[in-house]
Design a protein around this motif. Structure first.
Motif, mmCIF file in Angstrom:
data_model
loop_
_atom_site.group_PDB
_atom_site.id
_atom_site.type_symbol
_atom_site.label_atom_id
_atom_site.label_comp_id
_atom_site.label_asym_id
_atom_site.label_seq_id
_atom_site.Cartn_x
_atom_site.Cartn_y
_atom_site.Cartn_z
ATOM 1 N N ARG A 182 6.378 4.432 -11.683
ATOM 2 C CA ARG A 182 5.396 5.255 -11.899
ATOM 3 C C ARG A 182 4.671 5.474 -13.279
ATOM 4 O O ARG A 182 5.256 4.922 -13.995
ATOM 5 C CB ARG A 182 5.991 6.816 -11.687
ATOM 6 C CG ARG A 182 6.990 7.255 -12.685
ATOM 7 C CD ARG A 182 7.684 8.580 -12.399
ATOM 8 N NE ARG A 182 8.495 8.943 -13.232
ATOM 9 C CZ ARG A 182 9.575 9.729 -12.983
ATOM 10 N NH1 ARG A 182 9.237 10.819 -12.080
ATOM 11 N NH2 ARG A 182 10.302 10.509 -14.065
ATOM 12 N N THR A 211 -0.308 5.964 -5.545
ATOM 13 C CA THR A 211 -0.786 7.174 -4.905
ATOM 14 C C THR A 211 -0.163 8.168 -5.836
ATOM 15 O O THR A 211 0.827 8.255 -6.618
ATOM 16 C CB THR A 211 0.213 7.618 -3.420
ATOM 17 O OG1 THR A 211 -0.154 8.703 -3.238
ATOM 18 C CG2 THR A 211 1.698 7.313 -3.803
ATOM 19 N N GLN A 212 -1.073 9.142 -6.057
ATOM 20 C CA GLN A 212 -1.068 10.320 -6.991
ATOM 21 C C GLN A 212 0.192 11.330 -6.438
ATOM 22 O O GLN A 212 -0.156 12.056 -5.503
ATOM 23 C CB GLN A 212 -2.336 11.002 -7.293
ATOM 24 C CG GLN A 212 -2.188 12.045 -8.371
ATOM 25 C CD GLN A 212 -1.812 11.457 -9.696
ATOM 26 O OE1 GLN A 212 -2.622 10.652 -10.310
ATOM 27 N NE2 GLN A 212 -0.794 12.248 -10.393
ATOM 28 N N CYS A 247 5.513 2.738 1.469
ATOM 29 C CA CYS A 247 5.006 1.739 0.943
ATOM 30 C C CYS A 247 5.036 0.796 2.030
ATOM 31 O O CYS A 247 5.956 0.259 2.388
ATOM 32 C CB CYS A 247 5.581 1.337 -0.301
ATOM 33 S SG CYS A 247 4.927 -0.317 -1.110
ATOM 34 N N GLY A 289 1.332 10.818 -1.355
ATOM 35 C CA GLY A 289 1.279 11.722 -2.656
ATOM 36 C C GLY A 289 0.382 12.890 -2.249
ATOM 37 O O GLY A 289 -0.272 12.988 -1.150
ATOM 38 N N VAL A 302 1.149 8.695 -11.283
ATOM 39 C CA VAL A 302 0.611 7.624 -10.151
ATOM 40 C C VAL A 302 2.132 6.745 -9.638
ATOM 41 O O VAL A 302 2.446 6.138 -10.622
ATOM 42 C CB VAL A 302 -0.407 6.792 -10.466
ATOM 43 C CG1 VAL A 302 -0.830 5.971 -9.237
ATOM 44 C CG2 VAL A 302 -1.925 7.637 -10.719
ATOM 45 N N SER A 324 3.698 3.645 -7.562
ATOM 46 C CA SER A 324 3.448 2.257 -6.999
ATOM 47 C C SER A 324 4.756 1.656 -6.724
ATOM 48 O O SER A 324 5.781 1.911 -7.152
ATOM 49 C CB SER A 324 2.695 1.537 -7.917
ATOM 50 O OG SER A 324 1.668 1.978 -8.574
ATOM 51 N N GLN A 335 0.703 -1.307 -0.016
ATOM 52 C CA GLN A 335 -0.069 -0.030 0.096
ATOM 53 C C GLN A 335 0.875 1.116 -0.011
ATOM 54 O O GLN A 335 1.561 1.587 1.068
ATOM 55 C CB GLN A 335 -0.868 0.022 1.226
ATOM 56 C CG GLN A 335 -1.721 1.410 1.443
ATOM 57 C CD GLN A 335 -2.830 1.182 -0.006
ATOM 58 O OE1 GLN A 335 -3.581 0.339 -0.215
ATOM 59 N NE2 GLN A 335 -2.958 2.500 -0.500
ATOM 60 N N ALA A 336 0.852 2.076 -1.095
ATOM 61 C CA ALA A 336 1.663 3.213 -1.357
ATOM 62 C C ALA A 336 0.592 4.446 -0.774
ATOM 63 O O ALA A 336 -0.342 4.331 -0.864
ATOM 64 C CB ALA A 336 2.045 3.432 -2.618
ATOM 65 N N SER A 337 1.399 5.345 -0.108
ATOM 66 C CA SER A 337 0.799 6.504 0.260
ATOM 67 C C SER A 337 1.693 7.774 0.374
ATOM 68 O O SER A 337 3.166 7.676 0.128
ATOM 69 C CB SER A 337 0.242 6.476 1.852
ATOM 70 O OG SER A 337 1.396 6.041 2.775
ATOM 71 N N LEU A 372 7.103 9.586 -0.128
ATOM 72 C CA LEU A 372 6.206 8.505 -0.327
ATOM 73 C C LEU A 372 6.717 7.219 0.513
ATOM 74 O O LEU A 372 7.726 7.088 0.865
ATOM 75 C CB LEU A 372 6.132 7.943 -1.772
ATOM 76 C CG LEU A 372 5.879 9.163 -2.742
ATOM 77 C CD1 LEU A 372 6.013 8.448 -4.037
ATOM 78 C CD2 LEU A 372 4.689 9.917 -2.530
ATOM 79 N N GLN A 427 -2.766 -0.060 -5.491
ATOM 80 C CA GLN A 427 -3.431 1.073 -6.033
ATOM 81 C C GLN A 427 -2.603 2.139 -6.295
ATOM 82 O O GLN A 427 -2.819 3.185 -7.341
ATOM 83 C CB GLN A 427 -4.457 1.519 -4.960
ATOM 84 C CG GLN A 427 -5.595 2.365 -5.587
ATOM 85 C CD GLN A 427 -6.721 2.676 -4.618
ATOM 86 O OE1 GLN A 427 -6.852 2.007 -3.555
ATOM 87 N NE2 GLN A 427 -7.608 3.508 -5.185
#
Length: 122
Positions: free
Chosen positions: A37, A116-117, A21, A8, A92, A94, A4-6, A19, A114
């Protein structure tokens, strides 16, 4: 097995983001970790990777000197520190892992979460 990436967000040119993960469901230590990306209309591209021990790192030429990958195996987390961000970094982002090492071909990386943008405004 999950990644789970976060972290962004929207940042101005020249700004920074970090970021994260987080991995779950498997032994994170045994894998090389990587960031990739994908910009709209483009294929996924490699950004950075780190070996299972953390001793070796590998970067795409486009981010070398601006991005830093590091990991904390105790937290099952890999990070991407992004500095001097440019509009062309918009994508995005990942994370993925590979048993074949930090320079594995694209087909050897996964699983794909999913993402992260990251948006860099000019």
């Amino acid at each position: 097995v999950q990644l789970q990436a976060s972290g962004g967000g929207l940042v101005q040119t020249g700004g920074s983001l970090r970021l994260s993960c987080a991995a779950s469901g498997f032994t994170f230590d045994n894998y090389a970790k990587g960031w990739f990306r994908q910009a709209p209309g483009k294929e996924r591209e490699f950004v950075a990777s780190i070996s299972s021990t953390g001793a070796s790192k590998y970067y795409a030429d486009s981010v070398k000197g601006r991005f830093t990958i590091f990991r904390d195996n105790s937290k099952n987390t890999v990070y991407l520190q992004m500095d001097s961000l440019q509009p062309e970094d918009t994508a995005v982002y990942s994370c993925a892992v590979s048993r074949r090492g930090l320079r594995s071909p694209p087909d050897y990386w996964g699983p794909w979460g999913q993402g992260t943008q990251v948006t860099v405004s000019s």
